[in-house]
Design a protein around this motif. Structure first.
Motif, PDB file in Angstrom:
ATOM      1  N   GLU A  90       0.086  37.719   5.367  1.00  0.00           N
ATOM      2  CA  GLU A  90      -1.306  37.995   5.709  1.00  0.00           C
ATOM      3  C   GLU A  90      -1.960  36.717   6.239  1.00  0.00           C
ATOM      4  OE1 GLU A  90      -2.825  41.517   2.835  1.00  0.00           O
ATOM      5  OE2 GLU A  90      -2.632  39.568   1.844  1.00  0.00           O
ATOM      6  N   GLN A 133      -9.501  39.368   6.314  1.00  0.00           N
ATOM      7  CA  GLN A 133      -8.071  39.117   6.157  1.00  0.00           C
ATOM      8  C   GLN A 133      -7.311  40.305   6.722  1.00  0.00           C
ATOM      9  OE1 GLN A 133      -8.159  39.094   1.645  1.00  0.00           O
ATOM     10  NE2 GLN A 133      -6.169  40.081   1.914  1.00  0.00           N
ATOM     11  N   GLN A 134      -6.132  40.015   7.267  1.00  0.00           N
ATOM     12  CA  GLN A 134      -5.316  41.052   7.871  1.00  0.00           C
ATOM     13  C   GLN A 134      -3.851  40.803   7.576  1.00  0.00           C
ATOM     14  OE1 GLN A 134      -5.875  41.922  12.019  1.00  0.00           O
ATOM     15  NE2 GLN A 134      -8.113  41.842  11.906  1.00  0.00           N
ATOM     16  N   THR A 135      -3.077  41.884   7.587  1.00  0.00           N
ATOM     17  CA  THR A 135      -1.627  41.799   7.473  1.00  0.00           C
ATOM     18  C   THR A 135      -1.037  41.481   8.840  1.00  0.00           C
ATOM     19  OG1 THR A 135      -1.604  43.399   5.671  1.00  0.00           O
ATOM     20  CG2 THR A 135       0.467  43.066   6.842  1.00  0.00           C
TER      21      THR A 135
END
Length: 237
Positions: A90, A133-135
């Motif tokens: 992430e 936040q991101q994967t």
């Protein structure tokens, strides 16, 4: 073409027991007048925090802050209501803007969390603080560049208040790829996460950094299986 090479063993180093940190640029007790920043890239810290430890609540303002876990999980909490865990695979971004406080702790009580903390000067001051936040799925960067950050909302990856683009790439031994700058007036800072490779014929090893500017493309050739982070940023004075 202009270049600057930062070998892994020339970085600043801090060992606080629970925290072991390597600084590509001047930070905390480490100051090198020749290594204050690379364009808009102000901080590149390679951190390891032991189980159950971390950074208590502390303030930031007018900085774009990016965290990329490499091993383990990092627990985050901030003054604008965000609380959660950032794991390997992430990316987290925080626009500090007018001011924000946050804490970061190892979410595991036993194993260390290892992560990159990166600060960029913003292109707009006193913005409203924000968090995201991101994967970032690993299959998107096999012998190719996977965009994980840009200045554009809705584009691939997270976005920040700066004309910057970050890409990850995992290269198999002997592979060759080319990075073309989004803006030829920008520069590129390459950080080798693992392996050995050449970038525009400069040989680099694990945790070496290379800044390149006044170019339109950077050519990579993997000497061994390698992983890299490529950060394109404006070349501020």
């Amino acid at each position: 073409m202009k270049t600057v090479v930062h070998r892994a063993d020339t970085r600043g180093h801090a060992d606080h027991g629970w925290l072991k940190s390597f600084h590509s640029f001047s930070f905390g007790g480490y100051y090198n007048p020749d290594r204050v920043h690379f364009g808009a890239l102000r901080v590149l810290n390679d951190d390891s925090v032991s189980g159950g430890n971390g950074f208590g609540a502390h303030p930031h303002d007018n900085m774009e802050i990016i965290s990329i876990p490499l091993e383990g999980a990092l627990q985050h909490q901030d003054s604008i209501g965000n609380k959660g865990v950032i794991r390997t695979g992430e990316i987290q971004v925080m626009s500090a803007g007018t001011g924000i406080q946050h804490s970061e702790y190892n979410a595991d009580t036993d194993e260390a969390v290892k992560f990159l903390q990166i600060w960029l000067f913003p292109n707009a001051r006193n913005v409203t603080p924000r968090y995201d936040q991101q994967t970032i799925p690993t299959e998107g960067r096999n012998n190719s560049f996977q965009q994980i950050l840009s200045p554009d909302k809705g584009d691939e990856g997270v976005w920040i208040h700066q004309d910057a683009w970050f890409h990850l790439a995992d290269l198999s031994e002997g592979s060759e790829i080319t990075y073309t700058l989004k803006n030829p007036e920008n520069g590129v800072y390459i950080f080798v996460l693992e392996g050995e490779l050449s970038a525009n014929r400069e040989d680099l090893k694990r945790r070496d950094g290379l800044g390149i500017w006044e170019v339109q493309q950077v050519n990579f050739r993997a000497i061994t299986q390698s992983s890299i982070l490529v950060m394109e940023v404006p070349m501020l004075q």
